[in-house]
Design a protein around this motif. Structure first.
Motif, mmCIF file in Angstrom:
data_model
loop_
_atom_site.group_PDB
_atom_site.id
_atom_site.type_symbol
_atom_site.label_atom_id
_atom_site.label_comp_id
_atom_site.label_asym_id
_atom_site.label_seq_id
_atom_site.Cartn_x
_atom_site.Cartn_y
_atom_site.Cartn_z
ATOM 1 N N THR A 1 43.767 39.553 40.627
ATOM 2 C CA THR A 1 43.878 40.716 41.498
ATOM 3 C C THR A 1 42.482 41.267 41.794
ATOM 4 O O THR A 1 41.518 40.975 41.081
ATOM 5 C CB THR A 1 44.724 41.819 40.854
ATOM 6 N N ALA A 2 42.382 42.091 42.829
ATOM 7 C CA ALA A 2 41.082 42.631 43.227
ATOM 8 C C ALA A 2 40.460 43.461 42.120
ATOM 9 O O ALA A 2 39.256 43.363 41.855
ATOM 10 C CB ALA A 2 41.241 43.461 44.504
ATOM 11 N N ILE A 3 41.261 44.273 41.431
ATOM 12 C CA ILE A 3 40.712 45.168 40.415
ATOM 13 C C ILE A 3 40.229 44.383 39.195
ATOM 14 O O ILE A 3 39.216 44.729 38.589
ATOM 15 C CB ILE A 3 41.750 46.251 40.015
ATOM 16 N N THR A 4 40.923 43.307 38.829
ATOM 17 C CA THR A 4 40.466 42.523 37.683
ATOM 18 C C THR A 4 39.287 41.626 38.058
ATOM 19 O O THR A 4 38.395 41.386 37.242
ATOM 20 C CB THR A 4 41.602 41.667 37.095
ATOM 21 N N TRP A 5 39.275 41.136 39.299
ATOM 22 C CA TRP A 5 38.133 40.349 39.775
ATOM 23 C C TRP A 5 36.866 41.196 39.767
ATOM 24 O O TRP A 5 35.791 40.736 39.381
ATOM 25 C CB TRP A 5 38.430 39.835 41.179
ATOM 26 N N LEU A 6 36.996 42.458 40.180
ATOM 27 C CA LEU A 6 35.852 43.355 40.174
ATOM 28 C C LEU A 6 35.308 43.537 38.753
ATOM 29 O O LEU A 6 34.093 43.554 38.538
ATOM 30 C CB LEU A 6 36.261 44.709 40.751
ATOM 31 N N GLN A 7 36.210 43.629 37.778
ATOM 32 C CA GLN A 7 35.773 43.792 36.390
ATOM 33 C C GLN A 7 35.070 42.544 35.867
ATOM 34 O O GLN A 7 34.108 42.640 35.089
ATOM 35 C CB GLN A 7 36.975 44.122 35.507
ATOM 36 N N GLU A 8 35.547 41.366 36.280
ATOM 37 C CA GLU A 8 34.880 40.124 35.865
ATOM 38 C C GLU A 8 33.421 40.126 36.308
ATOM 39 O O GLU A 8 32.513 39.811 35.520
ATOM 40 C CB GLU A 8 35.597 38.919 36.485
ATOM 41 N N ILE A 9 33.187 40.486 37.559
ATOM 42 C CA ILE A 9 31.828 40.455 38.095
ATOM 43 C C ILE A 9 30.987 41.573 37.485
ATOM 44 O O ILE A 9 29.818 41.361 37.126
ATOM 45 C CB ILE A 9 31.869 40.562 39.630
ATOM 46 N N SER B 1 44.225 50.176 38.541
ATOM 47 C CA SER B 1 43.112 51.075 38.841
ATOM 48 C C SER B 1 43.087 52.281 37.915
ATOM 49 O O SER B 1 42.010 52.783 37.569
ATOM 50 C CB SER B 1 43.184 51.531 40.295
ATOM 51 N N ARG B 2 44.247 52.752 37.475
ATOM 52 C CA ARG B 2 44.283 53.922 36.605
ATOM 53 C C ARG B 2 43.649 53.618 35.249
ATOM 54 O O ARG B 2 42.814 54.380 34.754
ATOM 55 C CB ARG B 2 45.716 54.397 36.421
ATOM 56 N N SER B 3 44.037 52.509 34.628
ATOM 57 C CA SER B 3 43.463 52.150 33.327
ATOM 58 C C SER B 3 41.998 51.755 33.481
ATOM 59 O O SER B 3 41.178 52.010 32.587
ATOM 60 C CB SER B 3 44.261 51.017 32.688
ATOM 61 N N PHE B 4 41.658 51.146 34.610
ATOM 62 C CA PHE B 4 40.272 50.799 34.887
ATOM 63 C C PHE B 4 39.404 52.054 34.933
ATOM 64 O O PHE B 4 38.334 52.123 34.305
ATOM 65 C CB PHE B 4 40.197 50.051 36.223
ATOM 66 N N LEU B 5 39.866 53.065 35.660
ATOM 67 C CA LEU B 5 39.105 54.306 35.782
ATOM 68 C C LEU B 5 38.978 55.006 34.433
ATOM 69 O O LEU B 5 37.902 55.495 34.070
ATOM 70 C CB LEU B 5 39.775 55.230 36.799
#
Length: 383
Positions: free
Chosen positions: A173-181, A262-266
């Motif tokens: 997903t976009a949010i997990t891909w962003l975290q990988e990078i 996104s909530r847990s990411f934030l």
């Protein structure tokens, strides 16, 4: 020279310095990566390693991690695993206790004095038998040669604090891909800066400290801040003049799952950024914030140049400075990200990483500022 031209020149000069620092980190990253497979001379017996795992409500993740640790190819007589249960409200304690019956080198202890990860780590170190203490979060996974590589590196370097890589795994997903990078870039900065003897970042999911050094700096004594155990140890041990090393080898990588939404990411990012509010870290926090705001300054200046400048008003001079500044800022960052991605085996094409870099430098300053006022909840507690 107009005020805009002077400001553009200042930004250009800052980006030169920024680029030179990043390029030095890239060279350091490559150097320690190439050294990881060098043969070593055993100057003594393999160290006894105590693996400390602070846990709270980790019933869903602790079992697989303990299986990974049980599968280590290191001789079992040279290791122990100590799980410190920080007042879990789920089945964590029962799960670990059941595994203790078939694994004599595993212990689980309840945290009686205090709460939080720092208190749990301190309790674990106090009961540890090993000369070297390996810290691991309960949601990590690791390979079977992690302990062997760590022992070899410590015998070679005798470092007081050993930092090691963490890889974030997404689900596409976009949010997990962003975290990988994002985490790959932070790995590049952490390893590169440590290789240049100026370690800036540590990850508490994968680091080792000698028991002697931990006790010499009095552990976390006087540090009541809820988060930031990794940065606290880095600052205390590095600041005391003791040796800090980075072990950059695929065998010691710890894998963690990306936050799913996104909530847990934030919430996680607010918690991480919040550690910079702790006393003694204000100076470092200001430098980090200035680095995060540099592309904002470039962007705003570029917009102003587009709106205000007419041909004949220094347009060419200003644009040459701004274009140069953008390249000097972005290319070294893309290169250190590429180094980290290649090491982790997650290399992506540059066009796919540029949006992630832009997103990071958009939300990171906002999160850093928000963390000054917002205290998120983590596992039922305010941090």
């Amino acid at each position: 020279m107009s005020g805009l031209a002077i400001w553009s020149f200042v930004l250009f000069a800052v980006c030169i310095a920024h680029g030179l620092v990043i390029m030095a980190w890239i060279a350091g990253f490559r150097r320690i990566a190439s050294m990881s497979d060098l043969p070593f001379a055993k100057s003594g017996a393999m160290p006894f390693i105590s693996m400390i795992i602070p846990v709270r409500n980790a019933g869903g993740t602790i079992g697989p991690l303990l299986q990974d640790l049980h599968a280590q190819r290191s001789p079992t007589v040279s290791m122990e695993v100590v799980v410190i249960d920080d007042h879990s409200e789920d089945a964590t304690h029962a799960i670990v206790s059941s595994m203790c019956t078939s694994w004599p080198y595993l212990r689980v202890l309840r945290l009686n004095n205090g709460t939080g990860k720092k208190a749990a780590i301190s309790a674990g170190v106090a009961t540890a038998q090993g000369d070297l203490v390996l810290l691991t979060d309960a949601d990590g996974r690791c390979g079977p040669d992690r302990l062997n590589r760590l022992a070899e590196h410590w015998l070679r370097t005798k470092a007081d604090l050993i930092l090691m890589p963490v890889r974030t795994l997404g689900t596409g997903t976009a949010i997990t891909w962003l975290q990988e990078i994002e985490q790959a870039a932070l790995l590049g900065v952490a390893a590169g800066s440590a290789a240049c003897n100026m370690p800036l970042l540590a990850n508490g999911a994968n680091m080792a400290v000698t028991r002697q050094a931990f006790n010499a700096v009095h552990g976390f004594a006087g540090d009541d801040w809820a988060s930031g155990d990794d940065q606290s140890l880095l600052e205390r041990i590095g600041g005391s003049g003791r040796a800090v090393s980075y072990l950059l080898h695929p065998d010691v990588v710890v894998d963690v799952e990306a936050e799913p939404d996104s909530r847990s990411f934030l919430s996680q990012r607010l918690r991480w950024a919040g550690k910079m509010r702790a006393p003694g870290r204000i100076g470092g926090s200001v430098l980090v914030l200035l680095a995060l705001l540099l592309p904002w300054a470039l962007f705003i200046t570029t917009v102003v140049a587009v709106v205000q400048l007419d041909i004949g008003e220094g347009l060419l001079r200003v644009w040459l400075l701004l274009i140069g500044a953008w390249f000097l800022w972005s290319l070294p960052l893309a290169r250190i990200l590429g180094e980290a991605q290649r090491f982790l085996g997650t290399t992506r094409r540059v066009p796919s990483t540029l949006p992630a870099m832009a997103a990071f430098f958009t939300y990171a300053p906002l999160i850093a500022i928000s963390s000054l006022f917002v205290r998120p909840r983590w596992k039922g507690r305010r941090v």
